[in-house]
Design a protein around this motif. Structure first.
Motif, mmCIF file in Angstrom:
data_model
loop_
_atom_site.group_PDB
_atom_site.id
_atom_site.type_symbol
_atom_site.label_atom_id
_atom_site.label_comp_id
_atom_site.label_asym_id
_atom_site.label_seq_id
_atom_site.Cartn_x
_atom_site.Cartn_y
_atom_site.Cartn_z
ATOM 1 N N ARG A 252 12.410 -0.116 18.044
ATOM 2 C CA ARG A 252 11.475 -1.225 18.251
ATOM 3 C C ARG A 252 10.035 -0.744 18.198
ATOM 4 N N GLU A 253 9.752 0.377 18.829
ATOM 5 C CA GLU A 253 8.401 0.926 18.816
ATOM 6 C C GLU A 253 7.962 1.286 17.397
ATOM 7 N N LEU A 254 8.860 1.866 16.606
ATOM 8 C CA LEU A 254 8.527 2.199 15.220
ATOM 9 C C LEU A 254 8.320 0.935 14.388
ATOM 10 N N GLN A 255 9.108 -0.090 14.658
ATOM 11 C CA GLN A 255 8.933 -1.362 13.957
ATOM 12 C C GLN A 255 7.549 -1.950 14.260
ATOM 13 N N LEU A 256 7.155 -1.945 15.512
ATOM 14 C CA LEU A 256 5.848 -2.462 15.891
ATOM 15 C C LEU A 256 4.720 -1.639 15.275
ATOM 16 N N LEU A 257 4.893 -0.334 15.236
ATOM 17 C CA LEU A 257 3.911 0.551 14.612
ATOM 18 C C LEU A 257 3.760 0.219 13.130
ATOM 19 N N ALA A 258 4.885 0.055 12.443
ATOM 20 C CA ALA A 258 4.863 -0.264 11.018
ATOM 21 C C ALA A 258 4.181 -1.603 10.769
ATOM 22 N N GLU A 259 4.468 -2.579 11.597
ATOM 23 C CA GLU A 259 3.863 -3.899 11.434
ATOM 24 C C GLU A 259 2.358 -3.872 11.726
ATOM 25 N N ALA A 260 1.965 -3.156 12.746
ATOM 26 C CA ALA A 260 0.559 -3.128 13.151
ATOM 27 C C ALA A 260 -0.326 -2.405 12.147
ATOM 28 N N PHE A 261 0.209 -1.350 11.529
ATOM 29 C CA PHE A 261 -0.617 -0.527 10.655
ATOM 30 C C PHE A 261 -0.154 -0.535 9.204
ATOM 31 N N ASP A 262 0.776 -1.434 8.885
ATOM 32 C CA ASP A 262 1.289 -1.584 7.521
ATOM 33 C C ASP A 262 1.904 -0.284 6.987
ATOM 34 N N TYR A 263 2.617 0.424 7.861
ATOM 35 C CA TYR A 263 3.311 1.640 7.435
ATOM 36 C C TYR A 263 4.619 1.260 6.767
ATOM 37 N N ASP A 264 5.045 2.098 5.826
ATOM 38 C CA ASP A 264 6.331 1.862 5.175
ATOM 39 C C ASP A 264 7.331 2.921 5.633
ATOM 40 N N LEU A 265 8.524 2.882 5.062
ATOM 41 C CA LEU A 265 9.589 3.796 5.472
ATOM 42 C C LEU A 265 9.219 5.255 5.219
ATOM 43 N N ASP A 266 8.500 5.527 4.138
ATOM 44 C CA ASP A 266 8.069 6.908 3.879
ATOM 45 C C ASP A 266 7.131 7.418 4.969
ATOM 46 N N ASP A 267 6.253 6.550 5.451
ATOM 47 C CA ASP A 267 5.363 6.948 6.551
ATOM 48 C C ASP A 267 6.159 7.252 7.816
ATOM 49 N N ILE A 268 7.099 6.385 8.151
ATOM 50 C CA ILE A 268 7.914 6.583 9.348
ATOM 51 C C ILE A 268 8.749 7.851 9.221
ATOM 52 N N ARG A 269 9.274 8.086 8.021
ATOM 53 C CA ARG A 269 10.034 9.325 7.763
ATOM 54 C C ARG A 269 9.148 10.538 8.039
ATOM 55 N N TRP A 270 7.928 10.514 7.550
ATOM 56 C CA TRP A 270 7.006 11.631 7.757
ATOM 57 C C TRP A 270 6.683 11.810 9.235
ATOM 58 N N PHE A 271 6.469 10.714 9.957
ATOM 59 C CA PHE A 271 6.212 10.803 11.397
ATOM 60 C C PHE A 271 7.401 11.449 12.116
ATOM 61 N N THR A 272 8.610 11.068 11.719
ATOM 62 C CA THR A 272 9.821 11.600 12.344
ATOM 63 C C THR A 272 9.947 13.098 12.101
ATOM 64 N N ILE A 273 9.692 13.515 10.870
ATOM 65 C CA ILE A 273 9.761 14.944 10.543
ATOM 66 C C ILE A 273 8.698 15.719 11.312
#
Length: 57
Positions: A8-29
């Motif tokens: 949920r937190e990652l979903q909100l982050l993506a929505e707030a800053f227009d991040y895509d799956l590649d961005d979230i993948r990079w954050f996770t790594i």
């Protein structure tokens, strides 16, 4: 307890800053690179769990 989850937190982050799956993948790594585990364990989790998991998405 707090009514949220990591997903949920990652979903909100993506929505707030227009991040895509590649961005979230990079954050996770990057997060795993900084985890309190020995280097070989962190590298193993990145290569054997995180990257394949995102590739499956």
């Amino acid at each position: 307890m707090s009514g949220t989850s990591m997903s949920r937190e990652l979903q909100l982050l993506a929505e707030a800053f227009d991040y895509d799956l590649d961005d979230i993948r990079w954050f996770t790594i990057n997060a795993m690179k900084s985890a309190f585990l020995p280097f070989d364990q962190r590298l193993s989790l990145i290569n054997d769990v995180i990257k394949p998991g995102y590739a499956a998405l």
